[in-house]
Design a protein around this motif. Structure first.
Motif, PDB file in Angstrom:
ATOM      1  N   ARG A 171       0.826  -1.211   0.000  1.00 47.38           N
ATOM      2  CA  ARG A 171       0.000   0.000   0.000  1.00 47.38           C
ATOM      3  C   ARG A 171       0.860   1.261   0.000  1.00 47.38           C
ATOM      4  O   ARG A 171       0.478   2.270  -0.600  1.00 47.38           O
ATOM      5  CB  ARG A 171      -0.922  -0.018   1.220  1.00 47.38           C
ATOM      6  CG  ARG A 171      -1.914  -1.173   1.187  1.00 47.38           C
ATOM      7  CD  ARG A 171      -2.872  -1.122   2.346  1.00 47.38           C
ATOM      8  NE  ARG A 171      -3.765  -2.278   2.316  1.00 47.38           N
ATOM      9  CZ  ARG A 171      -5.002  -2.287   2.766  1.00 47.38           C
ATOM     10  NH1 ARG A 171      -5.512  -1.182   3.286  1.00 47.38           N
ATOM     11  NH2 ARG A 171      -5.748  -3.364   2.708  1.00 47.38           N
ATOM     12  N   ALA A 172       1.990   1.216   0.667  1.00 51.37           N
ATOM     13  CA  ALA A 172       2.881   2.382   0.677  1.00 51.37           C
ATOM     14  C   ALA A 172       3.413   2.668  -0.723  1.00 51.37           C
ATOM     15  O   ALA A 172       3.554   3.826  -1.127  1.00 51.37           O
ATOM     16  CB  ALA A 172       4.032   2.158   1.649  1.00 51.37           C
ATOM     17  N   ARG A 173       3.718   1.599  -1.469  1.00 50.41           N
ATOM     18  CA  ARG A 173       4.215   1.796  -2.845  1.00 50.41           C
ATOM     19  C   ARG A 173       3.127   2.364  -3.750  1.00 50.41           C
ATOM     20  O   ARG A 173       3.415   3.153  -4.658  1.00 50.41           O
ATOM     21  CB  ARG A 173       4.698   0.466  -3.422  1.00 50.41           C
ATOM     22  CG  ARG A 173       5.969  -0.084  -2.798  1.00 50.41           C
ATOM     23  CD  ARG A 173       6.479  -1.279  -3.588  1.00 50.41           C
ATOM     24  NE  ARG A 173       7.677  -1.874  -2.989  1.00 50.41           N
ATOM     25  CZ  ARG A 173       7.657  -2.917  -2.181  1.00 50.41           C
ATOM     26  NH1 ARG A 173       6.493  -3.499  -1.880  1.00 50.41           N
ATOM     27  NH2 ARG A 173       8.764  -3.393  -1.667  1.00 50.41           N
ATOM     28  N   ALA A 174       1.863   1.982  -3.513  1.00 46.50           N
ATOM     29  CA  ALA A 174       0.774   2.372  -4.405  1.00 46.50           C
ATOM     30  C   ALA A 174       0.091   3.669  -3.998  1.00 46.50           C
ATOM     31  O   ALA A 174      -0.737   4.186  -4.744  1.00 46.50           O
ATOM     32  CB  ALA A 174      -0.272   1.241  -4.453  1.00 46.50           C
ATOM     33  N   PHE A 175       0.419   4.209  -2.826  1.00 45.77           N
ATOM     34  CA  PHE A 175      -0.286   5.384  -2.334  1.00 45.77           C
ATOM     35  C   PHE A 175      -0.007   6.593  -3.223  1.00 45.77           C
ATOM     36  O   PHE A 175       1.084   6.760  -3.764  1.00 45.77           O
ATOM     37  CB  PHE A 175       0.135   5.690  -0.892  1.00 45.77           C
ATOM     38  CG  PHE A 175      -0.762   6.674  -0.193  1.00 45.77           C
ATOM     39  CD1 PHE A 175      -2.066   6.330   0.124  1.00 45.77           C
ATOM     40  CD2 PHE A 175      -0.307   7.943   0.137  1.00 45.77           C
ATOM     41  CE1 PHE A 175      -2.898   7.234   0.772  1.00 45.77           C
ATOM     42  CE2 PHE A 175      -1.126   8.845   0.776  1.00 45.77           C
ATOM     43  CZ  PHE A 175      -2.431   8.485   1.094  1.00 45.77           C
TER      44      PHE A 175
END
Length: 470
Positions: A327-331
């Protein structure tokens, strides 16, 4: 931005004669000569519209009162200038506008400016309200200091500091002195004190100092912020209490041992191995703590984390760590996530410290997710050593293991290095006085034959700790 004396003169295309009122002072009122009385607000200028004969024929007292205002006239003659300059009166002379139109022209000019100021204050208050919802009192003070381009200090009714933003120690001393009425010399000349609370029921005092000392917008915004702070201070903030309790419990988890394992079980975490993480945002516009809470709720995970200086530290089980990384990569906004190595619930401090190092490496390198074991400065060195060399490196710490209270010294060394040699932060994390920390570090240096003020020695000590962890 507020109209000042010089900008009004330029708008009227009038000559500005210098006097007692600075040309940079903002203007807030327009009066005719007959209605004028000495202005009350020393931070703003009053424009007084007058004809030449009224100035020339005025008595000494009337001219003295006009020194505190700015005269505006369409006339411009030698006698008029002589009287104005002799009395030290600031004036705008020779305005190419009919005397009957000077009043409406100036009133319209200031009305447009005041409307723009009102819109700016309204917009700023919306931001302050949003900051109050996200971060409570601390968020309001931080945003207020930014909006007034200065600093702000919130004091309780006894003059004790509640929170500050943008203020150094000297600023805080000045704020306290002004708030409690101490007879000392204050270094800042234009502090603004705003009571937080109505009438006699004052719960705190807000002291602000806009960079522009005469900023009417800063004064009005600070006054409205004081009303917002009063509402916050009189309302039970359950989120604040929750964060405080979670922070105290997290310190127990970091400290480790059987007590940490028992607390995690009562917290609803039954895994024996967890991974430390540290999450931060590139911009202050993202509420990282709130965002992480939403992610953990969606994953069905407990909120075992705390926030410190804009970085959220916590522990999660391995599969949840992978999901948070995804999720951090896609935020949409840039987030930085550091992950430590898995560790037992009784020794989580190492993994949490590693996560912090990894998060800092992510910020430095511009990567969104960094695992501690993938940081080249650590993995490359240890990976290049065979088992015998790694063992020799770990034996660097043997003098500590053989010393009295060895576990205490090893823990102190680990925390001190993980905090980058920051004395105050290390002492706080170890829950000891700074003098006690100093004594322990000197003892460690004597035993190891290293100087922890030397970068090479610090690297050697850290690698030895890593080698010992295996």
């Amino acid at each position: 931005m507020a109209r000042d004396v010089a900008s009004v003169a330029r708008s009227l295309r009038a000559a500005l004669l210098p006097g007692a009122v600075p040309d940079g002072r903002p203007v807030n009122a327009v009066l005719d000569f007959a209605s004028f009385g000495p202005p009350v607000d020393a931070l703003h200028a009053t424009l007084v519209i007058a004809e030449e004969h009224a100035i020339v024929d005025a008595d000494h007292d009337r001219l003295g009162a006009l020194r505190e205002a700015v005269v505006v006239t369409s006339a411009d003659g030698p006698r008029l200038r002589s009287v104005l300059q002799a009395a030290g009166i600031t004036a705008m002379v020779g305005a190419p506008t009919a005397p009957s139109l000077l009043g409406p022209t100036l009133t319209s000019l200031l009305a447009v400016d005041q409307a723009a100021e009102a819109r700016a204050i309204t917009s700023a208050m919306r931001v302050l309200t949003l900051a109050a919802r996200r971060s409570g009192i601390t968020g309001v003070i931080a945003e207020l200091a930014h909006r007034i381009d200065g600093w702000a200090v919130l004091l309780d009714r006894h003059g004790e500091v509640i929170t500050t933003a943008g203020a150094g120690s000297l600023h805080i001393d000045d704020a306290i002195a002004v708030a409690v009425g101490r007879p000392v010399r204050v270094r800042h000349r234009a502090l603004q004190v705003h009571p937080v609370g109505p009438g006699q029921d004052i719960s705190a005092q807000l002291v602000t100092a806009p960079r522009n000392d005469s900023s009417g917008r800063g004064r009005e915004l600070s006054s409205q912020a004081a009303a917002l702070l009063d509402l916050l201070m009189r309302t039970r903030d359950s989120s604040h209490l929750e964060r405080l309790g979670r922070s105290m419990m997290f310190e127990t988890v970091r400290h480790g041992g059987d007590e940490a394992t028992r607390l995690l079980r009562r917290w609803g975490v039954h895994e024996r191995v967890l991974r430390g993480f540290a999450l931060a945002s590139r911009t202050s516009g993202v509420d990282v703590e709130h965002l992480l809470a939403l992610w953990l709720d969606e994953l069905g995970a407990e909120h075992v984390f705390t926030s410190q200086r804009g970085v959220v530290h916590g522990v999660v089980r391995e599969d949840h760590a992978e999901e948070i990384a995804h999720r951090a990569r896609a935020f949409a906004s840039t987030l930085y996530l550091g992950l430590g190595r898995p560790a037992g619930t009784d020794v989580l401090a190492r993994s949490i410290d590693e996560a912090r190092h990894a998060c800092e490496a992510a910020r430095t390198g511009g990567e969104r997710v960094v695992r501690y074991e993938a940081i080249p400065t650590v993995s490359f060195v240890l990976g290049a050593l065979d088992a015998d060399q790694t063992g020799r490196l770990a034996r660097l710490l043997d003098p500590l293991r053989g010393a009295e209270r060895s576990a205490e010294l090893l823990d102190t060394l680990r925390v001190f290095l993980a905090s980058h040699g920051a004395w105050s932060e290390s002492a706080a994390r170890l829950r000891i006085h700074r003098q006690t920390l100093t004594a322990r570090i000197r003892r460690i240096e004597d035993l190891l034959g290293l100087s922890l003020s030397d970068p090479d020695d610090r690297v050697a000590a850290w690698l030895a700790l890593r080698a010992a962890d295996g």
